[in-house]
Write a protein that holds these residues in place. Structure first.
Motif, mmCIF file in Angstrom:
data_model
loop_
_atom_site.group_PDB
_atom_site.id
_atom_site.type_symbol
_atom_site.label_atom_id
_atom_site.label_comp_id
_atom_site.label_asym_id
_atom_site.label_seq_id
_atom_site.Cartn_x
_atom_site.Cartn_y
_atom_site.Cartn_z
ATOM 1 N N ILE A 136 -10.419 -10.584 -18.477
ATOM 2 C CA ILE A 136 -8.841 -10.960 -17.867
ATOM 3 C C ILE A 136 -8.313 -9.794 -16.758
ATOM 4 C CG2 ILE A 136 -8.014 -9.119 -19.548
ATOM 5 C CD1 ILE A 136 -6.539 -12.612 -18.611
ATOM 6 N N GLY A 137 -9.115 -8.806 -16.919
ATOM 7 C CA GLY A 137 -8.736 -7.808 -15.595
ATOM 8 C C GLY A 137 -9.070 -8.210 -14.316
ATOM 9 N N GLU A 138 -10.423 -8.804 -14.528
ATOM 10 C CA GLU A 138 -10.940 -9.286 -13.051
ATOM 11 C C GLU A 138 -10.148 -10.546 -12.572
ATOM 12 O OE1 GLU A 138 -14.969 -10.066 -14.378
ATOM 13 O OE2 GLU A 138 -15.728 -8.033 -13.712
ATOM 14 N N LEU A 139 -9.715 -11.377 -13.639
ATOM 15 C CA LEU A 139 -8.754 -12.607 -13.239
ATOM 16 C C LEU A 139 -7.290 -12.181 -12.354
ATOM 17 C CD1 LEU A 139 -9.456 -14.626 -16.370
ATOM 18 C CD2 LEU A 139 -9.813 -15.467 -13.942
ATOM 19 N N VAL A 140 -6.794 -11.215 -13.166
ATOM 20 C CA VAL A 140 -5.551 -10.560 -12.576
ATOM 21 C C VAL A 140 -5.913 -9.835 -11.308
ATOM 22 C CG1 VAL A 140 -3.680 -8.975 -13.099
ATOM 23 C CG2 VAL A 140 -4.587 -10.828 -14.892
ATOM 24 N N ASN A 141 -6.751 -9.184 -11.165
ATOM 25 C CA ASN A 141 -7.215 -8.276 -10.056
ATOM 26 C C ASN A 141 -7.149 -9.488 -8.720
ATOM 27 O OD1 ASN A 141 -9.186 -7.405 -8.062
ATOM 28 N ND2 ASN A 141 -8.956 -5.550 -9.281
ATOM 29 N N CYS A 142 -7.958 -10.513 -9.137
ATOM 30 C CA CYS A 142 -8.092 -11.613 -8.025
ATOM 31 C C CYS A 142 -7.047 -12.154 -7.650
ATOM 32 C CB CYS A 142 -9.106 -12.696 -8.661
ATOM 33 S SG CYS A 142 -9.286 -14.111 -7.594
ATOM 34 N N VAL A 143 -6.221 -12.275 -8.566
ATOM 35 C CA VAL A 143 -4.599 -12.743 -8.135
ATOM 36 C C VAL A 143 -4.084 -12.026 -7.257
ATOM 37 C CG1 VAL A 143 -2.636 -14.009 -8.947
ATOM 38 C CG2 VAL A 143 -4.639 -14.536 -10.014
ATOM 39 N N TYR A 144 -3.931 -10.474 -7.799
ATOM 40 C CA TYR A 144 -3.340 -9.657 -6.772
ATOM 41 C C TYR A 144 -3.755 -9.443 -5.650
ATOM 42 C CZ TYR A 144 -0.830 -7.679 -11.201
ATOM 43 O OH TYR A 144 0.042 -7.499 -12.015
ATOM 44 N N SER A 145 -5.111 -9.457 -5.650
ATOM 45 C CA SER A 145 -5.759 -9.320 -4.159
ATOM 46 C C SER A 145 -5.558 -10.493 -3.314
ATOM 47 C CB SER A 145 -7.211 -9.250 -4.228
ATOM 48 O OG SER A 145 -7.814 -8.080 -5.178
ATOM 49 N N SER A 146 -5.366 -11.523 -3.912
ATOM 50 C CA SER A 146 -4.981 -12.897 -3.046
ATOM 51 C C SER A 146 -3.763 -12.916 -2.600
ATOM 52 C CB SER A 146 -5.474 -14.014 -3.866
ATOM 53 O OG SER A 146 -6.915 -14.235 -4.302
ATOM 54 N N LEU A 147 -2.695 -12.418 -3.344
ATOM 55 C CA LEU A 147 -1.330 -12.533 -3.026
ATOM 56 C C LEU A 147 -1.037 -11.464 -1.994
ATOM 57 C CD1 LEU A 147 0.373 -12.622 -6.665
ATOM 58 C CD2 LEU A 147 0.380 -14.493 -4.709
ATOM 59 N N ALA A 148 -1.595 -10.271 -2.148
ATOM 60 C CA ALA A 148 -1.301 -9.059 -1.178
ATOM 61 C C ALA A 148 -2.098 -9.621 0.204
ATOM 62 C CB ALA A 148 -1.927 -7.745 -1.534
ATOM 63 N N THR A 149 -3.204 -10.183 0.257
ATOM 64 C CA THR A 149 -3.864 -10.739 1.555
ATOM 65 C C THR A 149 -2.863 -11.908 2.037
ATOM 66 O OG1 THR A 149 -6.049 -10.287 0.638
ATOM 67 C CG2 THR A 149 -5.761 -11.913 2.494
ATOM 68 N N SER A 150 -2.301 -12.648 1.265
ATOM 69 C CA SER A 150 -1.314 -13.652 1.529
ATOM 70 C C SER A 150 -0.230 -13.216 2.450
ATOM 71 C CB SER A 150 -0.929 -14.757 0.582
ATOM 72 O OG SER A 150 -2.072 -15.528 0.142
#
Length: 469
Positions: free
Chosen positions: A364-378
Motif C-alpha cells: 500500500i505504501g508503494e502504491l501511494v508513493n507512486c501516486v504522490y511521485s506521479s502527481l508531483a511530476t505532473s
C-alpha cells in the motif's frame, strides 16, 4: 454580526461551514458533514441530488439548534453535471455523473462536425470527455426533449431552495459552450448538440442575491431565516477566491482535492495555439477573471486506493506508509482515462506500471508513493508549461484545499518545481464561498480585502525547495 453558511459539496463529501467576522478575523466552524457519491442506476452512474438537498436542511437545523436565527448562504459544488427539469420545475431524472462511461468517444464524434481548433477559439476550454458539451451529445434525447431547463448542480440546489432559476457563469463556463467573445452560450455548439439557449436559465455573475428560502421549507424544517447568495458556484472558482495571495509577486495556485487544478488567475483568456496544444482551459472566475489551468487527476486516485485496500487506513496513515519507501521509482500517467473510474484502482495502477516496464508497486505504501511521485511530476510539468505559454516566471505556488494538508506531497512539489510552496487554507473553497457572500452584503469591499482577511485569519504552511527528496 452577520452569519454566513457555505454549502460546499464535492464528489465524495459535503459540508456546511458557518462563518462570521470577529475582531478583524474570519472564524469558521463546520456544523455538518455528509457523504456523497454516485450509484449505478439504470445502467448509469447517478448522483442522489434529493439526498444532498436533505443534508443541507439537516445542516441548517443544526445551525438553528446552536442559536443561528438568521444567515446568508451560498452553494458551491463540482462542475459540468446538470439536472433536467420540466415546465413545472420537477426533476426529470437524477443527474448522471461526469465519471459515467456514456461520453466515451464523444470528443471524436463531435469534433468530426466542428474542428477542435474552432471550439477552442470560441470557448478556450480544454477537451475532456466529462465536459457538458459531450454529455449533451450523449444524452437520452427522449428525456432531453421533456426538459424545460437544464440547471447545473449548484443552480438546481439554489432553485429548490428559493424557486429562482439562474445559470452562474463560473460553473457554466466549464461546459465548453460559453463563447469568450459574446459571453453567451455559443449558437454553433448548441446546434451541434441540438439544444437551444432557452434551455438555460439567465446567466448571472457571482455575488447575486438569489432570494430567501421558500416558506414551505421553513414549515417543514426548523431552520433559520436564510437568504441565498449565488457565489462562485464551481468549487474551484471558490477555491481560487480563497487563495491567500496578498503580494503582487507572480503566483500560481493548486486546488488540491479529488482533482488537482493547477493554474494562474488572469484578467484575459489565453486561448493561443500553444495553450490548445497543452490542453489548458480558461474557466471563468469571480470578478472578471479567468482561471487559466490544467485539470490533473488528483487525490481521487488515493481515495480509490483506500476504498479498494483491505486495511482500513486513514489518509494520514497512507501517507506514512508512502514515506517508508523511496520516491520516484514508479510513475503513472495520472490523466489517462483508465484512472477516471476503474473497477479497481489498485489493479489499474499495477497494470499501468507493468505495461510501462516500471517497478510494479505491491504494498500500500508503494502504491501511494507512486501516486504522490506521479502527481508531483505532473505539477512540475504543467507549471513549466504555464511559464512557457505566458512568458512569465512563477515565484510562489499556493496549495489550497484538502491536499494542502499532505505535507510530503507539498514538499515533493517544492523540490521538483524549485518554487516556494505555501499550503493552506484547507477550507479554501468554503472560505472563497463566504468571501463572495461578504462582498455581496457589503461587509468587505472586494476580493483584495477578502484575501488579506483570510491571510490574517488562517495559518499558512511554507515549504522551501530542498536538494534532497
Amino acid at each position: 454580526m452577520n452569519n454566513y453558511i457555505a454549502v460546499d459539496i464535492g464528489a465524495s463529501s459535503g459540508r456546511l461551514i458557518l462563518s462570521r467576522l470577529n475582531q478583524g478575523k474570519l472564524e469558521i466552524e463546520e456544523i455538518h458533514r455528509f457523504e456523497n457519491g454516485f450509484q449505478k442506476i439504470n445502467h448509469h452512474d447517478r448522483w442522489n441530488i434529493d439526498a444532498l438537498v436533505r443534508e443541507i436542511f439537516i445542516g441548517l437545523e443544526k445551525a438553528k439548534a446552536i442559536g443561528i436565527d438568521q444567515t446568508y448562504l451560498g452553494v458551491d459544488t463540482w462542475a459540468v453535471d446538470y439536472v433536467m427539469v420540466d415546465k413545472d420545475g420537477e426533476k426529470i431524472a437524477d443527474p448522471i455523473s461526469y465519471r459515467d462511461r456514456r461520453t466515451q468517444n464523444s470528443i471524436e464524434a463531435l469534433t468530426s462536425q466542428i474542428p477542435k481548433e474552432k471550439i477552442y477559439e470560441k470557448t478556450g476550454i480544454q477537451f475532456l470527455e466529462l465536459n457538458t458539451l459531450y454529455q449533451l451529445h450523449a444524452e437520452n434525447r427522449s428525456l432531453l426533449n421533456k426538459a424545460d431547463k437544464l440547471l447545473f448542480i449548484p443552480d438546481y440546489i439554489g432553485f429548490v431552495l428559493t424557486g429562482k432559476q439562474v445559470t452562474e457563469v463560473t460553473n457554466a463556463s466549464t461546459t465548453q459552450m460559453l463563447n469568450l467573445s459574446s459571453s453567451l452560450f455559443d449558437e454553433d455548439l448548441l446546434n451541434i448538440v441540438k439544444i437551444t439557449k432557452e434551455r438555460f436559465a439567465p446567466l448571472v455573475d457571482p455575488g447575486q442575491r438569489l432570494g430567501k428560502v421558500l416558506d414551505k421549507w421553513s414549515d417543514q424544517f426548523d431552520i433559520p431565516a436564510v437568504e441565498v447568495i449565488t457565489v462562485a458556484s464551481h468549487d474551484t472558482a471558490s477555491a481560487v477566491v480563497g487563495v491567500p495571495a496578498i503580494e503582487d509577486k507572480s503566483w500560481a495556485y493548486l486546488s488540491s482535492g479529488t482533482w488537482s487544478l493547477i493554474g494562474i488567475e488572469s484578467t484575459v483568456p489565453i486561448n493561443s495555439k500553444q495553450a490548445l496544444e497543452h490542453n489548458f482551459t480558461n474557466e471563468w472566475g469571480a470578478y472578471g477573471t479567468y482561471r487559466f489551468l490544467k485539470n490533473i487527476m488528483g487525490l481521487w486516485i488515493i481515495q480509490e486506493i483506500k476504498r479498494c485496500h483491505h486495511e482500513d487506513l486513514s489518509f494520514a496513515e497512507l501517507a506514512e506508509r508512502a514515506d517508508q519507501v523511496p520516491y520516484f521509482q514508479s510513475f503513472i500517467p495520472v490523466n489517462d482515462q483508465r484512472f477516471v473510474n476503474p473497477e479497481n484502482m489498485i489493479n489499474e495502477i499495477r497494470s499501468a506500471c507493468l505495461e510501462l516496464n516500471q517497478p510494479v508497486p505491491q504494498t500500500i505504501g508503494e502504491l501511494v508513493n507512486c501516486v504522490y511521485s506521479s502527481l508531483a511530476t505532473s505539477y512540475d510539468k504543467e507549471l513549466k508549461n504555464i511559464e512557457a505559454i505566458t512568458g512569465n516566471s512563477i515565484e510562489t505556488l499556493y496549495v489550497v484545499g484538502g491536499g494542502s494538508n499532505v505535507g510530503k506531497l507539498n514538499q515533493l512539489t517544492a523540490d521538483l518545481t524549485g518554487k516556494n510552496v505555501q499550503a493552506g487554507p484547507g477550507e479554501a473553497t468554503a472560505i472563497g464561498n463566504v468571501i463572495v457572500q461578504m462582498i455581496a452584503t457589503g461587509e468587505i469591499k472586494d476580493i483584495k480585502e477578502g484575501r488579506k482577511l483570510l491571510s490574517n485569519s488562517f495559518d499558512i504552511k511554507r515549504y522551501e525547495p530542498t536538494t534532497s527528496q
